[in-house]
Design a protein around this motif. Structure first.
Motif, PDB file in Angstrom:
ATOM      1  N   LYS A  49      17.307  -6.829  -4.663  1.00 28.08           N
ATOM      2  CA  LYS A  49      16.162  -5.957  -4.415  1.00 28.08           C
ATOM      3  C   LYS A  49      15.989  -5.709  -2.921  1.00 28.08           C
ATOM      4  O   LYS A  49      16.247  -6.590  -2.106  1.00 28.08           O
ATOM      5  N   LEU A  72      20.633   6.578  -7.656  1.00 27.94           N
ATOM      6  CA  LEU A  72      20.377   5.266  -8.256  1.00 27.94           C
ATOM      7  C   LEU A  72      19.344   5.354  -9.379  1.00 27.94           C
ATOM      8  O   LEU A  72      18.751   4.356  -9.802  1.00 27.94           O
ATOM      9  N   SER A  73      19.085   6.560  -9.875  1.00 26.05           N
ATOM     10  CA  SER A  73      18.167   6.789 -11.004  1.00 26.05           C
ATOM     11  C   SER A  73      16.767   6.271 -10.720  1.00 26.05           C
ATOM     12  O   SER A  73      16.109   5.691 -11.587  1.00 26.05           O
ATOM     13  N   LEU A  74      16.315   6.453  -9.509  1.00 27.60           N
ATOM     14  CA  LEU A  74      14.946   6.052  -9.197  1.00 27.60           C
ATOM     15  C   LEU A  74      14.114   7.306  -8.948  1.00 27.60           C
ATOM     16  O   LEU A  74      14.447   8.128  -8.107  1.00 27.60           O
ATOM     17  N   ASP A  75      13.052   7.418  -9.719  1.00 29.23           N
ATOM     18  CA  ASP A  75      12.100   8.515  -9.533  1.00 29.23           C
ATOM     19  C   ASP A  75      10.737   7.983  -9.935  1.00 29.23           C
ATOM     20  O   ASP A  75      10.296   8.146 -11.069  1.00 29.23           O
ATOM     21  N   LYS A  76      10.106   7.295  -9.008  1.00 31.80           N
ATOM     22  CA  LYS A  76       8.855   6.602  -9.313  1.00 31.80           C
ATOM     23  C   LYS A  76       7.685   7.329  -8.643  1.00 31.80           C
ATOM     24  O   LYS A  76       7.743   7.653  -7.460  1.00 31.80           O
ATOM     25  N   ILE A  78       3.710   6.817  -7.904  1.00 29.78           N
ATOM     26  CA  ILE A  78       2.529   5.951  -7.924  1.00 29.78           C
ATOM     27  C   ILE A  78       1.323   6.858  -7.741  1.00 29.78           C
ATOM     28  O   ILE A  78       1.195   7.529  -6.718  1.00 29.78           O
ATOM     29  N   TYR A  89      -3.234   3.317   2.162  1.00 31.65           N
ATOM     30  CA  TYR A  89      -2.518   2.463   1.211  1.00 31.65           C
ATOM     31  C   TYR A  89      -1.258   1.956   1.879  1.00 31.65           C
ATOM     32  O   TYR A  89      -0.515   2.713   2.519  1.00 31.65           O
ATOM     33  N   SER A  92       4.402  -0.979  -0.629  1.00 26.69           N
ATOM     34  CA  SER A  92       5.386  -2.065  -0.643  1.00 26.69           C
ATOM     35  C   SER A  92       6.070  -2.007  -1.987  1.00 26.69           C
ATOM     36  O   SER A  92       5.548  -2.495  -2.990  1.00 26.69           O
ATOM     37  N   TYR A  93       7.217  -1.350  -2.015  1.00 17.54           N
ATOM     38  CA  TYR A  93       7.873  -1.110  -3.295  1.00 17.54           C
ATOM     39  C   TYR A  93       9.274  -1.699  -3.273  1.00 17.54           C
ATOM     40  O   TYR A  93      10.060  -1.450  -2.362  1.00 17.54           O
ATOM     41  N   PHE A  94       9.563  -2.495  -4.292  1.00 19.39           N
ATOM     42  CA  PHE A  94      10.860  -3.157  -4.374  1.00 19.39           C
ATOM     43  C   PHE A  94      11.729  -2.460  -5.420  1.00 19.39           C
ATOM     44  O   PHE A  94      11.229  -2.025  -6.457  1.00 19.39           O
ATOM     45  N   PHE A  95      13.002  -2.411  -5.121  1.00 12.83           N
ATOM     46  CA  PHE A  95      13.919  -1.810  -6.080  1.00 12.83           C
ATOM     47  C   PHE A  95      15.249  -2.546  -6.009  1.00 12.83           C
ATOM     48  O   PHE A  95      15.728  -2.883  -4.927  1.00 12.83           O
ATOM     49  N   THR A 383      15.685 -21.249 -39.630  1.00 14.93           N
ATOM     50  CA  THR A 383      16.535 -22.304 -40.184  1.00 14.93           C
ATOM     51  C   THR A 383      17.671 -22.695 -39.234  1.00 14.93           C
ATOM     52  O   THR A 383      18.202 -23.791 -39.336  1.00 14.93           O
TER      53      THR A 383
END
Lengths: 463, 1008
Positions: A49, A72-76, A78, A89, A92-95, A383
């Motif tokens: 990360k 890297l297929s990141l589309d975030k 917030i 704000y 602090s974002y971890f990936f 079982t």
């Protein structure tokens, strides 16, 4: 005329209605938001990360921040609340970088900040995957974790270890508050360093924690800490019975190997043990994790000490009571016939609300065990968790579990009857017994399980 | 020719008695000159009778000129005519004031329907008898507004009947059934449709308060058939047919199953190559164990008749419904013999005997026929048999861990026989005109024996075996009695003041005991050895007895002025053995009023249009004492503990009596409007009701500081709930020439809400924490996670994080369910569960059509429930590839297997690390609305032919069509497990419930 009046009123109320609707998106125009990056260049690595830091602000209120790394297929996105409006704000974002990425790759991270007036600003951050994130590696030579230093023999504690790091070592710091040790060694970028020093211990029984801190010279420095527990004692605090050949790695089991003693009076230790074959060979160890430094074996009828001792042989298969004294170097054993209850035919158990129709089974409740929970009904329906009788020993219940990590367990039938709670030191105490399930770290995998109801011990070893 | 001979023979035999007789002929028609077929003609006081043919013609022999003929037909006013010198008498019957003159049973008395001020719905027995069902309430479905009947498939299953929704959370929701004035508990499985004359449903508290402490769920009053004056009339009713059981799911064949398992990652069983080798290897489990059609039979023979001094009715009824396993089912034989004697104008007595026999039992493992893997054969291959196995050990074991269902059915031996005898007698005395003294007693004795035998077998030594056989038998006997005495005085003052006062007292006692024996090690599994005496090991026994009683005083005062203004008040005082001294007695008052507007003078001009218009309002209090008999006792529990290394049998205080416990009370108001238009061509009732339950009974846990163990509970009165809704029934009927037709529409809404619980913010979980009951919402709503579709790609997975990038579902992969983080705390926790559905219908509807043309008649009944949700628990069994049980065919295409392929069925996975199926989520919740054709029947009736009064042939189909979006077995899903207190809190969970089956029947009805 009536028609015209009707249309007029219809239009009037329609305008009135639309005009009265609460439009939350309707904010006044404002200045653009500000986006201050913590860094324009970030180091990452596959399967690791990284953190995106930025200070976000807007005079009226923030609406959202979008973080994109398409490769890297990141589309975030917030989104920020509006009651109250957020004007500042700290992002602090971890990936985590996917494992299949190469260390030579680099990407752009795009940050888009939008405020409630729909003003946007963009900024890019460079992401490199050639980062180095492991602290310097410490290889302990002595003392080992859990080491026992017998004070009558020597009150010197030799501390020796090697440190390695590809990006160079900044410093090595050895501390022990109780012993007033505080040694800081500036290594100045060398890739390898050996620490070797002796310390004098007080001649009183005590436990010490030796802390080794290392730091490397990477752009974003990495620091690591290792703690070693050491026991200085005039006596052995515990002795373990080991039925594995010398050289066996004694840290691969989840619990039970080597076996903790059953009783202790001064330095007289007593064990109960089941030899599963004739001429079973055993050793006694002064520590749990290794054959060194304190290993005891046989020298004829006497107990011998040293790394090259011969094993003690138990002549025939069966249960034994074994006594030993590591200071007097004596030992003895006698075979005995158990008289405790035999839990026979548990494979034919039956859950039943009516006690008269119930037959005992033994399964497991706990954590870190695949399919297990703390519900005894789950123990019944799963079982695959049921233990069976060892056909060669009626006092042993055997099975196979898949452990998923640190485990804790109580071996149990319907509604904890019967049950054996696995407490510390591998002791499987039968209910009511002692309280407090112990947690045992274990590597994920399939393990053999033996619960010995006569010994009240559990042995869970990697298959 | 044959019939002529028979008649001639009978005529010769009777010739000596026929000398003075007169033969009268004629016709019976209505006002429009249309013939009335099937009208009854009785020679008053003689028992001689006849009926009209299709042309309305009749012939009857009367003894002399003074004889009086009674002409009657349902819906028409009875006419009496003296024969005099006539030999031809043509009669025109007038339509009665329609249903308003009908008599309604109101509890401890009867009233004319027009005088009823409370909410009562009535159904005639003939309307119930159009269906062949085991439980008569099933044919009530859709025919009465305010009554929600949820069918339960399976022989002997008891439908769930809710009258105006629910008013309790923890007690029974079933109404009280009163048969011929005797309370018979919460089930009428023992009653044949053919025995019923009418059913009257007391829906609001002002009607049911006369039954006090047991009336909170409503009361259903059942009147059985009694004798009628006239010659003996025999009636034979036969219906025979079959219930159909198609597999509700299209399960995978062997090759498809192997493909699904291989895709899911069961590579140890099914490597990812060569599934074609399973082609053609499918075991047809369903075909091997389930019958596509199972017979259902109903037969009834009865006779009624009598004179003015004595009337009688006797019937023998038989019903049998086989299970679809080929073994077991339900069989019932009942007889009813009713005799009424009129000794004088003042004294009459009656006695009814009702012996009954029932036997039932059938396997319950039909789900296993779908769930077991299709590659396992039914029997072990020959090379796995060594010749020493018993007959139950020759079956193959499935790696899916589902026990071989064919073997389980072969082993099945669990049957119950029940014998009952009910004797019900009354004595009625009218000392002065208007005053009726009546005393009635009833004794019910019953004996029930359940016998279970489990043979020993070893199909798999580790997983599927019973190493020792066992036998058990439980015998339960009961003897109950009731005694009720009433005095009713009816008087009209000054011609316009009509008054009726009833006072009375009742006593009831219910006693039972059981004994149970168990043993193991019967020498062999033969039928002859299945006795406790043959058990050689581990014998044990148990037994108990119980008793409860009720003493009540009751009264009712009815008054009306000139048939316009009505007032009714009732009061009941109940004393129950279930409560301690301080709360042993409780009062249940009720009052109601109505205004019959159509009888006002100002409505005279509207008579042609509005022939009935009545407003009514009612209020009342009723109770629910449906909790165990001995809650006033402190109890000692039993358990095993290890003391000193030995397992010791111990006793401990498990519960403590609550001295303050009292009745759960329901207070109810009702407003209604009755109307009849165009000479009652259109009629109906619309009602609004509101019920409030107070002092609800909860089984609450003791604080652990009390020293009682954690599972110790105590009944206590806390909380309240409220429900309201609308009942509507709308009827239309008309006749055009020989064609008559009609339709009834019923509509019911129920809104229920918890008002308070024992503490603010209390959460009551049910059904393994999958339902929640809180203040301000419906009780027992489905409570779980919101499934927000499936992760379609890595980008969606990566964005499902908190604001710091921590994944909310760290084990999720593409194709897994995305659960919503509702509280926005960045974690997926129990707090993210929410209301995801409600088991309670917004409304239920019934639509009933009837058509008749000459001898033909057609009936169609529809029932619908709209707006309720159902938890389809089978989704996990059918879609979750974590287990090796069989799945639905085509699952590999239905399940997610690439972006955009599915947003509903998650990817196939053997581990389900994301807990797609373990987490209870909206994935399982489906719209449970449905419309069902309950009954479609066509019949043809021959009147006065073949020497018979009546011969009717019919063909009917029950439950033939169901329209629903629910994908589970059957949308008729009822309450949860009453034994776990989940009757309400566990409602709406569908699974492998025995479905309500389509049934085809042919019927024959003969009257002579």
């Amino acid at each position: 005329m009536k028609k015209i009046k009707f249309l007029f009123f219809l239009a009037f109320f329609a305008v009135l209605f639309i005009g009265c609707q609460d439009n939350e998106d309707d904010f006044p125009t404002s200045e653009k938001p500000t986006l201050a990056l913590g860094s324009t260049e970030i180091y990452g690595a596959p399967s690791r990360k990284f953190e995106i830091k930025a200070a976000l602000a807007d005079d009226l209120g923030l609406k959202s921040v979008r973080i994109q790394i398409p490769e890297l297929s990141l589309d975030k996105v917030i989104a920020f609340g509006t009651e109250p409006l957020v004007t500042a704000y700290d992002l602090s974002y971890f990936f985590e970088i996917p494992a299949d990425r190469g260390t030579s790759e680099a990407f752009k991270i795009k940050l888009t900040l939008t405020d409630v007036s729909n003003n946007s600003v963009d900024q890019d951050i460079n992401l490199r995957l050639d980062g180095e994130f492991t602290p310097p590696a410490v290889a302990m030579d002595t003392p080992k974790e859990g080491a026992v230093i017998l004070l009558p023999s020597s009150n010197i504690m030799k501390v020796k270890f090697m440190v390695n790091d590809d990006s160079g070592i900044d410093f090595v710091h050895v501390t022990c508050t109780a012993l007033l040790i505080d040694d800081l060694v500036e290594v100045n970028g060398a890739q390898s360093y050996t620490f070797d020093k002796e310390y004098i211990l007080p001649r009183t029984d005590a436990s010490y924690v030796l802390t080794i801190t290392t730091k490397d010279k990477f752009v974003q420095p990495n620091t690591g800490t290792t703690e070693i527990n050491v026991i200085a004692s005039n006596d052995y605090p515990a002795i373990y019975l080991c039925d594995q050949p010398k050289g066996t790695n004694l840290t691969t089991d989840a619990v039970g190997v080597p076996m903790y003693f059953h009783d202790k009076n001064g330095q007289d230790f007593e064990f109960k043990y089941y030899a599963d074959k004739d001429n079973k060979e055993i050793y006694f160890l002064g520590q749990e994790g290794d054959f060194a430094p304190h290993c005891f074996g046989a020298d004829g009828t006497n107990l011998a000490y040293g790394s090259s001792v011969a094993p003690i042989k138990l002549p025939t298969k069966g249960y034994y009571k074994i006594k030993m004294n590591p200071k007097a170097l004596t030992f003895s054993f006698e075979k005995y016939t158990p008289t405790s209850k035999v839990w026979a035919d548990i494979a034919n158990g039956q859950w039943h609300d009516d006690e008269a129709l119930r037959r005992p089974f033994v399964s497991v409740c706990g954590g870190g065990i695949k399919d297990a929970s703390w519900d005894t009904w789950n123990g019944w329906v799963q079982t695959g968790l049921h233990l069976a009788n060892n056909p060669n020993n009626p006092y042993q219940l055997v099975g196979e579990y898949t452990l998923t990590g640190t485990m804790e367990a109580t071996f149990t039938g319907q509604w904890w009857n019967p049950s054996w709670r696995l407490i510390k030191n591998g002791i499987a105490t039968m209910s009511p017994g002692e309280n407090g399930n112990a947690k045992y770290p274990a590597a994920p995998g399939v393990y053999k399980v033996i619960v010995d109801t006569e010994l009240e011990r559990a042995f869970i070893t990697k298959k | 020719m044959k019939y002529k001979f028979i008649w001639l023979f009978i005529a010769v035999l009777c010739s000596s008695a026929a000398f003075a007789q007169i033969t009268v002929k004629g016709s019976v028609k209505d006002k429009t000159a249309l013939p009335i077929p099937g009208a009854n003609i009785i020679v008053k006081g003689s028992g001689v009778s006849a009926s009209t043919d299709f042309d309305g013609k009749y012939t009857i022999v009367v003894p002399n000129k003074d004889a009086q003929l009674l002409f009657s037909f349902m819906g028409f006013t009875t006419k009496t005519i003296t024969v005099a010198d006539r030999t031809t008498i043509d009669v025109v019957l007038e339509q009665a004031g329609q249903s308003l003159e009908e008599v309604v049973v109101v509890g401890y008395g009867t009233m004319k329907k027009k005088d009823v001020t409370t909410s009562i719905s009535s159904v005639k027995g003939k309307d119930l008898q159009t269906m062949t069902v085991g439980n008569a309430t099933e044919s009530l479905q859709g025919k009465v507004s305010g009554v929600q009947v949820t069918g339960q498939g399976g022989p002997g299953a008891q439908p769930r009947v809710l009258i105006r929704g629910i008013s309790t959370l923890n007690l029974s929701t079933d109404p009280l059934y009163v048969v011929d004035g005797v309370p018979m508990g919460n089930s009428i499985n023992f009653l044949s449709n053919n025995e019923i004359e009418s059913m009257d449903v007391l829906k609001d508290a002002s009607a049911s308060a006369i039954y006090g402490s047991r009336a909170s769920n409503g009361v259903i009053l059942i009147t059985t058939k009694r004798g009628k004056i006239g010659k003996p009339k025999f009636n034979i009713d036969l219906s025979n047919g079959f219930q159909m059981m198609d597999n509700p799911y299209n399960m995978a064949d062997g090759e498809t199953y192997a493909n699904i398992m291989s895709t899911a990652g069961h590579s140890d069983y099914f490597p990812n190559t060569g599934q074609y080798r399973y082609r053609g290897q499918t075991t047809d489990w369903w075909g091997a164990g389930m019958r596509k059609a199972s017979p259902v039979r109903n037969a009834s023979i009865g006779v009624t008749g009598g004179s003015e001094k004595n009337t009688y009715a006797a019937s023998l009824n038989y019903y049998k419904s086989d299970s679809f396993y080929g073994v077991g089912g339900w069989e019932r034989i009942t007889a009813r013999i009713a005799n009424d004697f009129k000794f004088s104008d003042k004294v009459s007595v009656g006695i009814t005997l009702n012996p009954r026999f029932e036997t039932w039992g059938s396997p319950g493992n039909w789900a296993d026929f779908d769930k077991i893997d299709p590659l396992t054969p039914i029997y072990k291959p020959a090379d796995q048999l060594n010749g020493t196995e018993n007959e139950y050990s020759i079956y193959a074991r499935s790696p899916s861990y589902v026990w071989n269902p064919v073997a389980a059915v072969a082993r099945y031996d669990d049957y119950t026989d029940q014998y009952n005898l009910n004797t019900n007698a009354y004595l009625q005395y009218e000392p002065i005109k208007g005053l009726v003294l009546r005393t009635q007693g009833s004794i019910e004795v019953g004996d029930k024996t359940q016998s279970i035998f489990k043979p020993d077998f070893i199909i798999d030594a580790a997983h599927e075996k019973e190493e020792i056989n066992s036998v058990q038998r439980k015998n339960t006997t009961n003897h109950d009695w009731t005694w009720q005495t009433t005095a009713t005085y009816t008087k009209t003052f000054a011609q316009k003041h009509n008054m009726s006062l009833m006072v009375g007292a009742t006593m009831e006692e219910y006693n039972g005991n059981d004994v149970w024996g168990y043993g193991e090690g019967v020498p062999n599994n033969s039928d002859l050895m299945r006795e406790l005496k043959a058990a050689t090991k581990n014998r044990s026994s148990d037994g108990n007895s119980w008793s409860s009683s009720l003493l009540s005083y009751l009264s009712r005062l009815s008054y009306n002025y000139d048939g316009k203004y009505y007032l009714t008040g009732s009061f009941r005082r109940d004393g129950s053995s279930k409560f301690m001294a301080d709360n042993k007695w409780a009062n249940f008052p009720a009052a109601s009023a109505s205004w019959r507007i159509s009888n006002e003078s100002f409505m005279e001009n509207t008579k042609d249009v509005i022939n009935n218009l009545s407003l009514k309002a009612g209020w009342g209090k009723v109770g629910n004492q449906g909790l165990p008999d001995a809650v006033y006792q402190s109890n000692i529990g039993q358990g095993y503990y290890v003391i000193g290394g030995e397992v010791v049998n111990t006793s401990f205080p498990s519960s403590m009596a609550n001295r303050d416990i009292k009745w759960e009370t329901v207070e109810d108001v009702n407003f209604g409007l009755d109307f009849g238009l165009f000479r009652n061509k259109i009629s109906g009732t619309i009602e609004y009701y509101e019920k409030t339950t107070k002092d609800m009974l909860f089984l609450k846990q003791f604080p652990t500081s009390s020293g009682f163990p954690e599972n110790a509970r105590m009944w206590t009165n806390v909380g309240s709930m409220k429900s309201n809704g609308i009942d509507l029934i709308l009827s239309y009927k008309d006749k055009k020439g020989a064609f008559s037709y009609g339709a009834d529409f019923t509509f019911t809404t129920v809104n229920v809400e918890m008002i308070s619980l024992s503490a603010d913010g209390e959460k009551l979980y049910g059904s393994d924490s999958r339902t929640l009951t809180v203040e301000g919402d419906v009780p027992g709503y489905f409570y779980g996670y919101v499934a927000d579709g499936l992760f379609q790609n890595q980008t969606e997975l990566n964005s499902h994080t908190d604001e710091h990038g921590t994944k909310l579902q760290d084990k999720a992969q593409e194709g897994d369910i995305r659960f919503k983080d509702l509280d926005g705390d960045g974690k997926l926790t129990d707090n993210d569960r929410t209301k995801i559905g409600s088991p309670w219908a917004d409304y239920t509807m019934g639509l009933n059509f009837n058509f008749a043309y000459k001898g033909f008649d057609l009936i169609a009944n529809f029932y619908s429930s709209i707006g309720n949700d159902i938890v389809n628990q089978n989704i996990s069994d059918l879609y979750n590839a974590a287990s090796l049980t069989n799945k639905v065919a085509g699952l590999q295409d239905m399940a997610w297997h690439g972006e955009g392929t599915s947003n509903y069925v998650p990817r196939l996975s053997r581990n389900d690390d994301n807990q797609n199926y373990i987490k209870f989520s909206s994935l399982y919740v489906e719209d449970g609305s449905f419309v069902r054709m309950k009954n479609l029947q066509i019949g043809y009736t021959f009147l006065n032919q073949f020497g018979l009064d009546k011969l009717r042939l019919s063909l009917s189909g029950q439950n033939l069509w169901t329209w629903t979006n629910y994908t589970g077995v059957d949308p008729e899903v009822a309450g949860g497990d009453a034994n776990k207190g989940d009757r309400v809190k566990g409602a709406g969970f569908g699974g492998w419930n025995y479905p309500v089956q389509p049934t085809i029947l042919i019927g024959l009805n003969v009257g002579f």
